[in-house]
Scaffold this active site. Structure first.
Site, short mmCIF file in Angstrom:
data_model
loop_
_atom_site.label_atom_id
_atom_site.label_comp_id
_atom_site.label_asym_id
_atom_site.label_seq_id
_atom_site.Cartn_x
_atom_site.Cartn_y
_atom_site.Cartn_z
N GLU A 1 19.93 -12.33 -28.22
CA GLU A 1 19.21 -11.87 -26.76
C GLU A 1 19.88 -10.51 -26.64
OE1 GLU A 1 16.58 -13.59 -27.47
OE2 GLU A 1 16.58 -14.15 -25.32
N THR B 1 11.11 -7.11 -21.95
CA THR B 1 12.23 -7.75 -21.16
C THR B 1 12.87 -6.92 -20.40
OG1 THR B 1 11.50 -9.87 -22.40
CG2 THR B 1 13.75 -9.49 -21.17
N1 HSE Z 1 15.51 -14.91 -17.55
C1 HSE Z 1 15.18 -13.98 -18.41
C2 HSE Z 1 14.31 -12.89 -17.44
C3 HSE Z 1 14.06 -14.36 -19.24
O1 HSE Z 1 13.63 -13.32 -16.67
O2 HSE Z 1 14.46 -11.64 -17.71
C4 HSE Z 1 13.35 -13.64 -20.47
O3 HSE Z 1 12.52 -14.14 -21.04
#
Ligand code: HSE
Length: 337
Positions: free
Chosen positions: A159, A212
């Site tokens: 990630e 993201t």
């Molecule tokens: N918790 C993370 C965010 C998940 O909201 O950025 C990303 O899929």
């Protein structure tokens, strides 16, 4: 090891997994194909600490051991050329390499085929599904040297590579299945939560681009105490609702005053999709992960289908293409196919 195909059982049956010093299955030509599930991270109020896995969509990894040390990506399908074949840059190979380093087996050779079965950058844990499938596969081929929970930090490395921060709220439920709470990052403390019977997820992916990395950068880093109080009350309420099988409590708790107000601006028709979800019987509604996918929890499959159908009709009117997934909560995490 019934899950390993074309396997030379003479060598792999002798794996000594108890003390972590396995005899290598090198030369065994073991091949394995693994599915790992998509995930809905945050579950609205639990930014970076809550997530759950769904039965579809998900990604598949085929992995083969070879005699030549090193990890190689042989092929990627379904990514429209978006993902790197460079083993150091691809989250699957990089985390497998990290795993081999950890178990002191850099002599092992690995060939990987990644089959993307879900959209990239959708907010459905696309990179974590791939990474988790790869880690689950190598761990199986090496004789389950690590427990599923012990794989979580390796997937977090993936990630970090994919979006700059090693959050666990996608990878932990992808590995463990069900709902998962990341109580703490330092030290990592990951807790499996119960899933109320009959619960369905209604997911709609509006095909707009929300990386993201960008969606994380736009969030305020400081919050007001009164908002924090609202938020942790909701996180506790949601966790309690899961334990108590209380759909009303779960729904009341699916409120986010910290992140959603900023991120939802990037999602076309967000408030109208919320209205549609709630008018069609949703337990609660919000952004899946960092978006642009949205999700609703529903008491049954029929309700979930009604919600996605009406939301897709709205997006169609807005000239936005979309994909929908209706799925029960995935209980098992990855599986050998
Ligand atoms: N918790 C993370 C965010 C998940 O909201 O950025 C990303 O899929």
């Amino acid at each position: 090891m019934p899950n390993v195909l074309n396997n030379n059982s003479d060598q792999t049956d002798n794996l000594n997994v108890a003390d972590g010093t396995a005899i290598p299955p090198l030369g065994s030509r073991g091949v394995i194909r693994v599915f790992a599930p998509a995930t809905v991270a945050n579950v609205v109020c639990g930014f970076d600490v809550l997530g759950f896995a769904v039965n579809e969509p998900g990604d598949e990894v085929e992995m083969r051991l070879t005699d030549t040390p090193g990890v190689v990506i042989k092929r990627i399908t379904g990514d429209n050329g978006k993902l790197p074949l460079d083993a150091a840059k691809n989250t699957v190979s990089a985390s497998v390499q990290h795993y081999l380093h950890h178990v002191n087996r850099l002599d092992v050779g690995v060939e990987i085929e990644l089959h993307k079965k879900m959209p990239i950058g959708s907010g459905l844990g696309s990179s974590s599904a791939s990474t988790v499938a790869g880690l689950f596969a190598i761990n199986k081929l090496m004789g389950d040297l690590l427990t599923p929970k012990e794989l979580v930090p390796f997937a977090m490395k993936g990630e970090e590579l994919a979006c700059g921060y090693g959050h666990a709220d996608n990878v932990a439920p992808a590995i463990l299945g069900g709902f998962v709470l990341v109580r703490s990052y330092e030290p990592l403390d990951v807790i499996s939560l119960p899933t109320p019977a009959g619960m369905y997820a209604a997911i709609v992916y509006p095909e707009v681009d929300v990386p993201t990395k960008d969606a994380r950068q736009m969030i305020r880093s400081k919050v007001f105490l009164k908002d924090a109080v609202t938020q942790w009350g909701n996180v506790a309420g949601l966790v309690s609702g899961l334990f108590m099988n209380d759909f009303d409590l779960i729904g009341r708790s699916m409120k986010d005053v910290l992140v959603e107000p900023t991120r939802s601006i990037l999602i076309p028709g967000f408030e109208d999709m919320r209205t549609i979800a709630m008018e069609n019987g949703a337990i609660g509604f919000g952004i899946s992960g960092s978006g642009p996918s949205v999700f609703a929890l529903a008491k049954d499959e029929e309700t979930a289908k009604r919600i996605t159908k009406a939301q897709q009709q709205l997006l169609h009117k807005l000239n936005i293409n979309s994909k929908a997934y209706v799925s029960s909560v995935n209980a098992e995490g990855p599986r050998v196919m």
